[in-house]
Design a protein around this motif. Structure first.
Motif, PDB file in Angstrom:
ATOM      1  N   MET A  49      -7.562  -2.815   2.840  1.00  0.00           N
ATOM      2  CA  MET A  49      -6.200  -3.089   2.358  1.00  0.00           C
ATOM      3  C   MET A  49      -6.086  -2.733   0.870  1.00  0.00           C
ATOM      4  SD  MET A  49      -5.743  -6.761   4.302  1.00  0.00           S
ATOM      5  CE  MET A  49      -4.253  -7.199   3.455  1.00  0.00           C
ATOM      6  N   PHE A  50      -7.095  -3.078   0.087  1.00  0.00           N
ATOM      7  CA  PHE A  50      -7.063  -2.752  -1.338  1.00  0.00           C
ATOM      8  C   PHE A  50      -7.108  -1.240  -1.545  1.00  0.00           C
ATOM      9  CE2 PHE A  50      -8.416  -7.176  -2.409  1.00  0.00           C
ATOM     10  CZ  PHE A  50      -7.451  -7.418  -3.370  1.00  0.00           C
ATOM     11  N   ASP A  51      -7.921  -0.536  -0.769  1.00  0.00           N
ATOM     12  CA  ASP A  51      -8.025   0.913  -0.930  1.00  0.00           C
ATOM     13  C   ASP A  51      -6.669   1.573  -0.680  1.00  0.00           C
ATOM     14  OD1 ASP A  51     -10.665   0.597  -1.492  1.00  0.00           O
ATOM     15  OD2 ASP A  51     -11.369   1.081   0.553  1.00  0.00           O
ATOM     16  N   LYS A  52      -5.969   1.139   0.353  1.00  0.00           N
ATOM     17  CA  LYS A  52      -4.658   1.722   0.674  1.00  0.00           C
ATOM     18  C   LYS A  52      -3.648   1.404  -0.423  1.00  0.00           C
ATOM     19  CE  LYS A  52      -5.290   1.615   5.715  1.00  0.00           C
ATOM     20  NZ  LYS A  52      -4.804   1.044   7.008  1.00  0.00           N
ATOM     21  N   ARG A  53      -3.693   0.151  -0.922  1.00  0.00           N
ATOM     22  CA  ARG A  53      -2.729  -0.223  -1.972  1.00  0.00           C
ATOM     23  C   ARG A  53      -2.996   0.584  -3.239  1.00  0.00           C
ATOM     24  NH1 ARG A  53       0.310  -4.790  -3.173  1.00  0.00           N
ATOM     25  NH2 ARG A  53       0.514  -4.930  -0.916  1.00  0.00           N
ATOM     26  N   GLN A  54      -4.252   0.833  -3.585  1.00  0.00           N
ATOM     27  CA  GLN A  54      -4.578   1.615  -4.780  1.00  0.00           C
ATOM     28  C   GLN A  54      -4.075   3.048  -4.664  1.00  0.00           C
ATOM     29  OE1 GLN A  54      -8.850   0.685  -4.924  1.00  0.00           O
ATOM     30  NE2 GLN A  54      -8.534   0.068  -7.067  1.00  0.00           N
ATOM     31  N   VAL A  55      -4.222   3.638  -3.485  1.00  0.00           N
ATOM     32  CA  VAL A  55      -3.742   5.012  -3.291  1.00  0.00           C
ATOM     33  C   VAL A  55      -2.252   5.084  -3.533  1.00  0.00           C
ATOM     34  CG1 VAL A  55      -3.422   6.841  -1.588  1.00  0.00           C
ATOM     35  CG2 VAL A  55      -5.610   5.618  -1.727  1.00  0.00           C
ATOM     36  N   SER A  56      -1.504   4.116  -3.005  1.00  0.00           N
ATOM     37  CA  SER A  56      -0.043   4.119  -3.171  1.00  0.00           C
ATOM     38  C   SER A  56       0.344   3.923  -4.632  1.00  0.00           C
ATOM     39  CB  SER A  56       0.567   3.013  -2.310  1.00  0.00           C
ATOM     40  OG  SER A  56       0.266   3.205  -0.947  1.00  0.00           O
ATOM     41  N   LEU A  57      -0.304   2.998  -5.296  1.00  0.00           N
ATOM     42  CA  LEU A  57       0.049   2.700  -6.693  1.00  0.00           C
ATOM     43  C   LEU A  57      -0.292   3.856  -7.617  1.00  0.00           C
ATOM     44  CD1 LEU A  57      -1.099  -1.036  -6.933  1.00  0.00           C
ATOM     45  CD2 LEU A  57       1.246  -0.191  -6.901  1.00  0.00           C
ATOM     46  N   LYS A  58      -1.377   4.567  -7.349  1.00  0.00           N
ATOM     47  CA  LYS A  58      -1.745   5.700  -8.192  1.00  0.00           C
ATOM     48  C   LYS A  58      -0.723   6.820  -8.083  1.00  0.00           C
ATOM     49  CE  LYS A  58      -6.722   4.859  -8.246  1.00  0.00           C
ATOM     50  NZ  LYS A  58      -8.053   5.309  -7.791  1.00  0.00           N
ATOM     51  N   LYS A  59      -0.146   7.001  -6.903  1.00  0.00           N
ATOM     52  CA  LYS A  59       0.900   8.000  -6.740  1.00  0.00           C
ATOM     53  C   LYS A  59       2.139   7.637  -7.559  1.00  0.00           C
ATOM     54  CE  LYS A  59      -0.466   9.474  -2.079  1.00  0.00           C
ATOM     55  NZ  LYS A  59      -0.068   9.544  -0.651  1.00  0.00           N
ATOM     56  N   LEU A  60       2.488   6.334  -7.544  1.00  0.00           N
ATOM     57  CA  LEU A  60       3.655   5.893  -8.320  1.00  0.00           C
ATOM     58  C   LEU A  60       3.393   6.006  -9.820  1.00  0.00           C
ATOM     59  CD1 LEU A  60       4.635   2.700  -6.294  1.00  0.00           C
ATOM     60  CD2 LEU A  60       5.935   4.840  -6.411  1.00  0.00           C
ATOM     61  N   ALA A  61       2.168   5.699 -10.250  1.00  0.00           N
ATOM     62  CA  ALA A  61       1.841   5.737 -11.684  1.00  0.00           C
ATOM     63  C   ALA A  61       1.751   7.158 -12.196  1.00  0.00           C
ATOM     64  CB  ALA A  61       0.516   5.024 -11.939  1.00  0.00           C
ATOM     65  N   ALA A  62       1.500   8.128 -11.292  1.00  0.00           N
ATOM     66  CA  ALA A  62       1.329   9.517 -11.725  1.00  0.00           C
ATOM     67  C   ALA A  62       2.640  10.266 -11.846  1.00  0.00           C
ATOM     68  CB  ALA A  62       0.412  10.250 -10.740  1.00  0.00           C
TER      69      ALA A  62
END
Length: 899
Positions: free
Chosen positions: A491-504
């Motif tokens: 769950m954390f891995d998936k959330r990190q992928v999504s947040l990195k896309k938004l931050a980029a």
């Protein structure tokens, strides 16, 4: 022992003829002739002819018995000093010595009368009466001590005979009596030991326990008393040896005379004999004591063995019943407590068994007669103890692993729950922006770091670690939690992928913000530690650095604002910005300081009057609030009501800061009173600082530091101002207000010096007057001091010139005090200095000489027309010039007052 008992006892000892020896009509100075012959001197003695024959014979016999047989066999050299006497006295002396001298003579030197007529008579008389003296050795008549030096080296003659040999008659008598007393002590001690040893050897061992114990106790008490006697004798000999060697210890250039070396050898020989006697006695006592102990211990051994074995068998049976390893943290902890209780219960029997086995082995090692009975029992005791210990360790290892496993499973489960809660608490709308996504990523990364703290970086590792002790039920629970960990990690891995896309996502550039000069930093809490540099709110750069490199960096930043600005304006802006930064830092730290003072007064001082807390105040602190806090309320009132408000008015006009310090010069003197009271306050705190009352006050204030740290704040604060003023001077060179800043800095340094001087002044002890009547304390410091008293004895004057005294000087407008600095440890804390008063000079009657020949660090202060002269040596030329300047100011002021 036999050597001491059989040694020859001399017929005479110093105590027997102490009065005759003190008359000093004959001395054994310790000097020797060129061939090693001992020298006996007959100094000038007015009543020599009136000395009874028995007294004369006893003294001469005693003196000739002191040198070693080897030295005495060479023959004695006699020196008769009659320089101030008549020929009749010379004749009488030679006649008496010739008739009563008991030793071998080698030479006789006579220092003839110095008066012309008596010398002539002596020359004629010695020729006429030489044969009447019946001496088989030459009699050499000498005109002066210089003639004597041709026969005997100066180093072997006393000062009375023009030599350099140090001799004190009283000390010589003291050493002789001490050596002889010590010899008697050694002999009597050896006799006591021999008598006691004989008694022990003849003692028959009893057949019952009680009599054996009584006999062992009695012999042990007698042995202890004799050992004490031995220690006293050894201590006496060591002290005597130190006294004889004192001249060599005191001065590396000194050497012991041959007689003194023989005294040292005698004492060392007696100490060696005493040591050998003690060793022999100790060996005998060890064997006897062991014999008694074997007799007593054997009677208890078998009875103790039966009792201990029965207890251990019961413990082993109880331990065999523990088989459960637990299925939860609580259950395992209870099992550990039960195991701990069993271990504690078995501790005493185990110790008894180990002690009994050790005792049995000791009996065997000491060649006990019952070895065949003792050894099997010792082996059995060891085996039972080892079995119980190993089984206990095995149980602890199993239960420890079980406890660790269940704790790991609980932590892993709690971590999963916390992770799920974190993911659920991150609002979706806030994560749509770059800032929100970055914040959420930071939160997740911080949380994932805690997995390493709980050893969960690889969730399967802890499962493999405990595989061997898992029951089917625990194994199923562990598998469930491991699966949960993997799910949460996913769950954390998936959330990190999504947040990195938004931050980029590409964001628009940041627009410059117009400065707001009117804004000011928020007032910070006194509990927060402030950085050394505070951001300047008037410009878009920080003035944190000092020196050329910092100036270059500031210039580069200013160039970015626009090339249309002139360099003169740029330099002015930088200096002003630096000044504003220092003002801001001063104001911010001043506010914190005032708040800290307020918290001390309200949270501690006022609480001492709180009826609800009176019972917590220790008796040593009752009615001593003024000692503990000093004039802290006065300091708080000044800073809160006056000083803080005045420096806050300097924010816009930094050049006014110096005037604040100059204006409040007298008010800042209140710190002198506080610092003078600080030693008393610290002593009271060391006595009462750990009381419940202070702990309760600290808890209410939520202070991380105790009260003593806050009571140090005023001392730290008064020294901080001069540092800030120095920084202001660096920023304001060659500008308006520089002169006032320099004057303000000098004022603060003078206040600090005054406070420091007053701290030294209150440590003066032994001065009977009132130091407050001596005027202002101008200077204080440590120096080497030589004194020269014009009316004193020449020897005293010479001694004073070459041996400096360490003195701490206090210069007042009316008096100069000489004190001796002493440092003492107080209850294990750091050393505190005190100054013991030694002498004083009125400044109205002294004179000064600036330069002393041969040393540019020395100067002279003389008193009463140079009747007393004090040569003072400073540690540096600069320090010397400073003191001379200050003393001249005092003397000049007195002269002007007289005019």
């Amino acid at each position: 022992t036999d050597e001491i008992m059989q040694q020859e006892i001399r017929p005479l000892v110093a105590v027997d003829i102490i009065e005759q020896l003190h008359r000093q009509f004959a001395i054994l100075s310790g000097g020797r002739g060129k061939d090693g012959a001992p020298i006996i001197t007959f100094p000038e003695f007015a009543g020599f002819s009136e000395i009874p024959d028995d007294d004369f014979l006893n003294v001469v016999t005693y003196l000739t018995s002191i040198p070693s047989l080897e030295a005495a066999s060479i023959g004695f050299i006699i020196i008769i000093d009659r320089r101030r006497d008549k020929w009749s006295a010379v004749k009488a002396s030679l006649t008496r010595i010739a008739g009563a001298f008991p030793g071998n003579l080698q030479l006789v030197f006579v220092l003839r009368p110095s008066r012309f007529i008596q010398r002539a008579i002596a020359d004629i008389g010695i020729k006429l009466y030489r044969d009447d003296f019946k001496m088989k050795v030459p009699i050499i008549m000498l005109n002066s001590v210089s003639d004597l030096h041709g026969y005997i080296d100066k180093s072997q003659l006393t000062r009375e005979l023009g030599g350099t040999l140090e001799y004190g008659h009283s000390q010589w008598i003291h050493h002789r009596t001490a050596i002889e007393n010590f010899a008697m002590t050694v002999k009597s001690t050896a006799q006591m030991l021999q008598t006691f040893g004989t008694d022990l050897a003849e003692t028959e061992l009893p057949n019952d326990v009680q009599c054996t114990e009584e006999l062992l106790s009695s012999h042990t008490d007698q042995h202890s008393k004799l050992k004490d006697e031995l220690k006293l004798a050894v201590k006496q000999g060591a002290t005597l040896l130190t006294c004889i060697r004192e001249p060599v210890t005191r001065s590396a250039n000194s050497k012991l005379s041959p007689d003194e070396l023989e005294n040292v050898a005698t004492v060392e020989r007696l100490l060696a004999q005493l040591d050998e006697t003690e060793k022999a006695f100790d060996q005998f006592w060890t064997k006897h004591h062991l014999k008694l102990e074997q007799c007593l211990q054997l009677r208890h051994f078998e009875h103790d063995f039966r009792e201990v074995k029965l207890t251990l068998d019961n413990l082993m049976e109880t331990q065999a019943g523990f088989a459960d390893i637990g299925d939860s943290v609580t259950r395992v902890e209870n099992l550990l407590k039960e195991q701990k209780h069993l271990e504690e219960k078995g501790q005493e029997p185990l110790e008894k068994a180990q002690s009994l086995a050790l005792h049995g082995e000791q009996l065997i090692q000491n060649n006990h007669y019952a070895v065949d009975s003792i050894r099997p029992k010792c082996v059995e005791l060891r085996r039972i103890c080892d079995d119980f210990t190993n089984e206990t360790k095995k149980k602890y290892d199993i239960l420890g692993k079980s406890l660790e496993l269940h704790k790991q499973l609980d932590k892993a489960s709690q971590w999963c729950e916390a992770g799920i809660y974190l993911l659920a608490s991150q609002a979706v709308d806030k994560c749509q922006s770059q800032e929100g996504a970055e914040t959420a990523l930071v939160e997740i990364e911080k949380f994932l770091v805690t997995a390493k703290e709980h050893q969960l970086s690889n969730p399967k590792e802890f499962y493999n670690q405990f595989d061997m002790i898992l029951t089917p039920e625990i194994k199923a629970n562990a598998q469930r939690i491991v699966q949960k960990l993997e799910d949460v990690q996913e769950m954390f891995d998936k959330r990190q992928v999504s947040l990195k896309k938004l931050a980029a996502k590409q964001t628009r550039p940041v627009q410059p913000v117009a400065p707001h000069p009117e804004s000011s930093p928020k007032r910070a809490s006194p509990k927060i530690t402030r950085p050394a540099a505070v951001e300047n709110t008037s410009y878009h750069f920080q003035v944190r650095r000092r020196g050329p490199a910092a100036q270059n960096g500031n210039h580069a930043l200013v160039r970015s604002l626009g090339k249309k600005m002139q360099w003169g304006l740029i330099e002015k802006c930088i200096s002003k910005s630096q000044g504003c930064h220092i003002i801001n830092e001063l104001i911010e730290t001043e506010r914190v300081y005032v708040e800290e003072l307020q918290s001390i007064i309200e949270g501690y001082a006022s609480e001492m009057d709180n009826p609800n807390l009176v019972h917590l105040i220790p008796s040593a602190l009752q009615n001593k609030k003024e000692i503990l806090f000093g004039n802290l309320p006065e300091i708080y009132y000044f800073h809160n009501r006056i000083f803080l408000k005045e420096i806050e008015n300097c924010i816009e006009n930094p050049e006014l800061l110096a005037r604040c310090f100059l204006k409040r010069k007298e008010d800042l003197q209140i710190y002198e009173k506080y610092c003078q009271n600080k030693p008393r306050s610290e002593a009271l705190w060391r006595q009462c600082g750990d009381s419940i009352f202070f702990q309760e006050c600290q808890r209410k204030l939520d202070h991380k530091l105790s009260l003593d740290a806050y009571l140090l704040k005023p001392v730290q604060r008064i020294t901080k101002y001069q540092l800030l003023l120095k920084e202001m001077l660096k920023c304001s060179k060659n500008s308006e207000g520089t002169a006032e800043l320099e004057e303000a800095l000098a004022t603060m340094l003078d206040i600090i010096k005054s406070v420091n001087d007053s701290m030294h002044q209150i440590a003066i002890t032994g001065y009977e007057g009132d130091v407050s009547e001596l005027g202002k304390l101008l200077m204080q410091g440590s120096f080497n001091v030589w004194t020269d008293h014009k009316k004193g004895h020449n020897k005293v004057k010479d001694l004073a010139r070459f041996k400096p005294m360490q003195r701490h000087l206090f210069l007042y407008t009316k008096m100069l005090l000489f004190c001796k600095k002493r440092e003492e440890n107080t209850d294990g804390h750091e050393k505190t200095a005190s100054y013991s008063f030694k002498n004083s000079l009125k400044m109205s009657t002294v004179g000064i000489t600036e330069n002393v020949k041969g040393d540019n660090k020395k100067f002279e202060i003389w008193y009463n027309g140079r009747e007393e002269v004090y040569i003072i040596q400073a540690s540096s030329v600069e320090l010397k010039n400073t003191w001379i300047s200050e003393i001249r100011k005092v003397l000049t002021g007195q002269l002007e007052a007289c005019r």
